[in-house]
Design a protein around this motif. Structure first.
Motif, mmCIF file in Angstrom:
data_model
loop_
_atom_site.group_PDB
_atom_site.id
_atom_site.type_symbol
_atom_site.label_atom_id
_atom_site.label_comp_id
_atom_site.label_asym_id
_atom_site.label_seq_id
_atom_site.Cartn_x
_atom_site.Cartn_y
_atom_site.Cartn_z
ATOM 1 N N ALA A 1 0.820 -1.217 0.000
ATOM 2 C CA ALA A 1 0.000 0.000 0.000
ATOM 3 C C ALA A 1 0.853 1.267 0.000
ATOM 4 N N LEU A 2 1.988 1.242 0.707
ATOM 5 C CA LEU A 2 2.798 2.455 0.837
ATOM 6 C C LEU A 2 3.357 2.965 -0.501
ATOM 7 N N PRO A 3 3.885 2.091 -1.381
ATOM 8 C CA PRO A 3 4.325 2.586 -2.691
ATOM 9 C C PRO A 3 3.172 3.165 -3.525
ATOM 10 N N VAL A 4 1.981 2.562 -3.431
ATOM 11 C CA VAL A 4 0.816 3.099 -4.145
ATOM 12 C C VAL A 4 0.526 4.517 -3.647
ATOM 13 N N LEU A 5 0.620 4.696 -2.335
ATOM 14 C CA LEU A 5 0.403 6.000 -1.723
ATOM 15 C C LEU A 5 1.420 7.022 -2.249
ATOM 16 N N LEU A 6 2.676 6.592 -2.373
ATOM 17 C CA LEU A 6 3.727 7.485 -2.884
ATOM 18 C C LEU A 6 3.465 7.842 -4.352
ATOM 19 N N GLY A 7 3.007 6.856 -5.124
ATOM 20 C CA GLY A 7 2.663 7.090 -6.527
ATOM 21 C C GLY A 7 1.501 8.053 -6.676
ATOM 22 N N ASP A 8 0.579 7.967 -5.733
ATOM 23 C CA ASP A 8 -0.568 8.883 -5.718
ATOM 24 C C ASP A 8 -0.098 10.339 -5.659
ATOM 25 N N ASN A 9 0.930 10.609 -4.875
ATOM 26 C CA ASN A 9 1.453 11.971 -4.748
ATOM 27 C C ASN A 9 2.122 12.451 -6.033
ATOM 28 N N ILE A 10 2.699 11.537 -6.794
ATOM 29 C CA ILE A 10 3.276 11.912 -8.092
ATOM 30 C C ILE A 10 2.159 12.176 -9.102
ATOM 31 N N GLY A 11 1.145 11.296 -9.099
ATOM 32 C CA GLY A 11 0.042 11.409 -10.061
ATOM 33 C C GLY A 11 -0.749 12.692 -9.934
ATOM 34 N N THR A 12 -0.836 13.213 -8.712
ATOM 35 C CA THR A 12 -1.642 14.429 -8.490
ATOM 36 C C THR A 12 -1.029 15.663 -9.138
ATOM 37 N N THR A 13 0.256 15.580 -9.526
ATOM 38 C CA THR A 13 0.923 16.735 -10.151
ATOM 39 C C THR A 13 0.447 16.984 -11.576
ATOM 40 N N ILE A 14 -0.241 16.019 -12.190
ATOM 41 C CA ILE A 14 -0.669 16.169 -13.589
ATOM 42 C C ILE A 14 -1.610 17.362 -13.770
ATOM 43 N N THR A 15 -2.453 17.628 -12.762
ATOM 44 C CA THR A 15 -3.396 18.759 -12.860
ATOM 45 C C THR A 15 -2.639 20.077 -12.968
ATOM 46 N N ALA A 16 -1.592 20.232 -12.164
ATOM 47 C CA ALA A 16 -0.783 21.457 -12.210
ATOM 48 C C ALA A 16 -0.061 21.580 -13.549
ATOM 49 N N VAL A 17 0.430 20.458 -14.055
ATOM 50 C CA VAL A 17 1.124 20.465 -15.355
ATOM 51 C C VAL A 17 0.180 20.928 -16.458
ATOM 52 N N LEU A 18 -1.043 20.386 -16.471
ATOM 53 C CA LEU A 18 -2.035 20.774 -17.485
ATOM 54 C C LEU A 18 -2.413 22.248 -17.354
ATOM 55 N N ALA A 19 -2.548 22.724 -16.105
ATOM 56 C CA ALA A 19 -2.926 24.122 -15.867
ATOM 57 C C ALA A 19 -1.831 25.086 -16.307
ATOM 58 N N VAL B 1 6.150 18.647 -9.592
ATOM 59 C CA VAL B 1 6.522 17.289 -10.026
ATOM 60 C C VAL B 1 7.805 16.856 -9.324
ATOM 61 N N LEU B 2 8.839 17.716 -9.379
ATOM 62 C CA LEU B 2 10.129 17.379 -8.767
ATOM 63 C C LEU B 2 10.004 17.105 -7.276
ATOM 64 N N PHE B 3 9.247 17.965 -6.594
ATOM 65 C CA PHE B 3 9.064 17.843 -5.146
ATOM 66 C C PHE B 3 8.525 16.461 -4.780
ATOM 67 N N ASN B 4 7.496 16.017 -5.512
ATOM 68 C CA ASN B 4 6.887 14.720 -5.196
ATOM 69 C C ASN B 4 7.710 13.535 -5.684
ATOM 70 N N VAL B 5 8.375 13.680 -6.837
ATOM 71 C CA VAL B 5 9.230 12.592 -7.341
ATOM 72 C C VAL B 5 10.423 12.383 -6.411
ATOM 73 N N ILE B 6 11.060 13.491 -5.988
ATOM 74 C CA ILE B 6 12.205 13.382 -5.061
ATOM 75 C C ILE B 6 11.757 12.751 -3.746
ATOM 76 N N GLY B 7 10.616 13.211 -3.210
ATOM 77 C CA GLY B 7 10.102 12.657 -1.950
ATOM 78 C C GLY B 7 9.778 11.182 -2.065
ATOM 79 N N ALA B 8 9.097 10.805 -3.170
ATOM 80 C CA ALA B 8 8.733 9.386 -3.363
ATOM 81 C C ALA B 8 9.976 8.517 -3.490
ATOM 82 N N THR B 9 10.988 9.026 -4.182
ATOM 83 C CA THR B 9 12.242 8.268 -4.358
ATOM 84 C C THR B 9 12.924 8.027 -3.006
ATOM 85 N N ILE B 10 12.988 9.088 -2.192
ATOM 86 C CA ILE B 10 13.614 8.953 -0.853
ATOM 87 C C ILE B 10 12.883 7.899 -0.030
ATOM 88 N N PHE B 11 11.540 7.951 -0.061
ATOM 89 C CA PHE B 11 10.762 7.033 0.775
ATOM 90 C C PHE B 11 10.744 5.608 0.229
#
Length: 556
Positions: A214-232, A248-258
């Motif tokens: 479940a934890l990696p899915v949760l981390l992926g969720d934080n990366i996926g949510t950046t798509i709205t900002a990218v489109l905007a 995007v970078l903030f969440n990718v770096i965080g997910a990678t660390i975790f």
């Protein structure tokens, strides 16, 4: 597809739809209750990164959408109300604020979802007061959220008996990268991180997925949510694109660390679950919250590094950073309003240079210049509004007669400079129309327009460079250029009538020519107004000075 599978699918997607609608209704109700304060919070309370994080958290809690906060932030950056560095803190805070939804979901009030929903609907339909209706929207959304979760939870329970589904969950649990990708893709599709977390909480509560999976899915969720900002950000300024890239970078770096410290992360969550006797839904909520808080604490000191990285990834000059409004010291208004007035004049001159930049750009025609002008115009409007508010606050203080007169001139000049930028944009649109509709203007007429444009541009530039309500020197050159402008405009109109009589210009070209001359005349008019305002003030001050000297001579 058999009836059993269809029932599961339909119940799940129906529940998801109700959940998403509930989130939206609750967010809309909270936003309507907060009114314009949301934009104000983001606009005012971002003086430093820590305040930016707090502002991002508050707004996200109010609208129940980190994507919504990020989109508003990108809008403020595009309009020049906020710099990229200010926006980074807000984005970090939005990630923390969105975890509140997961904690709300973790509260077991699903049994009361329908009564809450019913109360909300009653308030919306039968009470006419706007404030009560907003509360009704919040309650209706709250109830719909939990009812949707109940439907999704009941739909996924039978999946525990399906071997194929169990195999997928086992694969995800054994390979964190697969879980990360799954969380990212699902969030990109659904466009809601809260929904993905809600689904994950349901899966974990029904023993369909392990905590390790479940934890990696949760981390992926934080990366996926950046798509709205990218489109905007796609239609926004360079700064807006950079803010989206930071998200995007903030969440990718965080997910990678975790992902790297996943065993430690999992161990901490198991310990928290035992220590606090948490339900499965709350474990996911704590995991989500701890990730975003820890990630923000890790990266907050490196905001300038993130800003530097995205500047390298997305190169180019950012207009809003280059012509960033200076911070007008509001404390100075109370301590020394006369000095605050000087600060306002400096900012008006800064605004004048920005408006001149818009005017100078209009002689070039392409899509890049068009976007550049639009962005500069947005900055000009923001700067004008800041100066106007600053001058209004100074006017509430006790001023000397001379300072009151100076203030009157500054108000007029501030407005005139804004008009010049707006007219410059209007002039560019006329040129755009000429190119698009292929309207013919004779070479002689085009040379006349260029002559007037050059004259007006030089006049405005000299006016802004010489702008100073504290200068007692008469502006002879400006007076001469004002007289020359009148003569030039009169001569151009006379020549135009002669060309029309001889048939050198087409009717469409004639109308367009007059429109161009009219806009340039108005720009010249505002430039003269600024100059004459200074000259008239200086004459008044000189008269006061002469009168004072005469009185002194008579009394000695």
């Amino acid at each position: 597809m058999n009836s059993f599978a269809m029932e599961i699918l339909f119940t799940f997607i129906g529940g998801l739809g109700i959940f998403l609608y509930g989130i939206k209704q609750m967010g809309d109700g909270l936003q309507a209750s907060a009114g314009d304060r949301l934009r104000s919070i983001l606009n005012r309370f971002t003086s430093n990164p820590v305040m930016g994080v707090l502002a991002g958290m508050i707004v996200t809690i109010l609208i129940q959408s980190s994507s919504g906060t990020t989109v508003i932030t990108i809008g403020l950056v595009t309009a020049g109300f906020m710099t990229m560095r200010q926006a980074i803190g807000v984005v970090m805070g939005a990630n923390i604020g969105t975890t509140v939804t997961a904690f709300i979901i973790g509260i077991d009030i699903g049994a009361y979802a329908l009564p809450i929903l019913a109360i909300g609907a009653f308030l919306i339909f039968f009470i006419h007061k706007r404030k009560v209706k907003n509360i009704g929207m919040i309650l209706f959304g709250f109830g719909a959220l939990f009812y949707g979760l109940e439907l999704m939870s009941s739909a996924v329970k039978p999946l525990a008996n399906l071997d194929g589904f169990n195999k997928i969950m086992l694969d995800m649990s054994s390979n964190p990268v697969l879980g990360l990708l799954a969380g990212t893709i699902v969030t990109v599709v659904i466009q809601s991180s809260s929904a993905t977390i809600g689904i994950l909480q349901g899966f974990y509560a029904n023993d369909l997925i392990s905590l390790h999976g479940a934890l990696p899915v949760l981390l992926g969720d934080n990366i996926g949510t950046t798509i709205t900002a990218v489109l905007a950000s796609l239609a926004g300024s360079i700064a807006a694109k950079r803010v989206a890239m930071v998200h995007v970078l903030f969440n990718v770096i965080g997910a990678t660390i975790f992902i790297i410290i996943l065993p430690l992360y999992q161990g901490a969550m198991v310990w928290i679950q035992k220590a606090l006797s948490l339900k499965p839904e709350m474990v996911i909520a704590f995991a989500h919250g701890s990730f975003n808080v820890t990630n923000t604490l890790i990266q907050l000191p490196f905001i300038f590094a993130l800003a530097w990285i995205v500047t390298k990834i997305i190169p180019g000059d950012d207009i809003h950073e280059k012509f960033q409004p200076r911070i007008l010291d509001k404390n100075l208004i109370n301590r020394a309003p006369s000095f605050a007035l000087q600060e306002a004049q400096d900012e008006i001159q800064h605004l004048g240079h920005m408006s001149y930049s818009v005017l100078e750009n209009v002689k070039y025609y392409d899509d890049k210049v068009k976007k550049d002008i639009e962005q500069k115009q947005a900055v000009v409007e923001n700067m004008y509004d800041n100066i106007r508010q600053y001058l209004t606050k100074i006017s509430e203080k006790k001023l000397s007669a001379k300072d009151a007169e100076r203030m009157s001139v500054l108000f007029d000049v501030n407005r005139a400079v804004l008009k010049v930028a707006s007219l410059s944009q209007q002039y560019f649109k006329i040129i755009e129309q000429q190119r698009t509709d292929k309207i013919y203007i004779s070479e002689e007429a085009q040379n006349s327009i260029n002559q007037l444009y050059d004259h007006v541009t030089v006049s405005f530039n000299k006016t802004i460079n010489n702008f100073n309500v504290y200068d007692h020197i008469t502006k002879e050159e400006i007076v001469k250029r004002s007289k020359d402008s009148y003569g030039l405009e009169h001569e151009l109109r006379k020549q135009h009538i002669q060309r029309l009589s001889s048939g050198d210009c087409s009717p469409e070209g004639a109308i367009l020519y007059l429109d161009m001359i009219s806009v340039l005349e108005r720009i010249g008019y505002h430039a003269r107004n600024i100059s004459e305002g200074m000259i008239n003030y200086n004459h008044l001050e000189q008269a006061d000075y002469n009168q004072s000297n005469q009185w002194e001579l008579e009394t000695t």
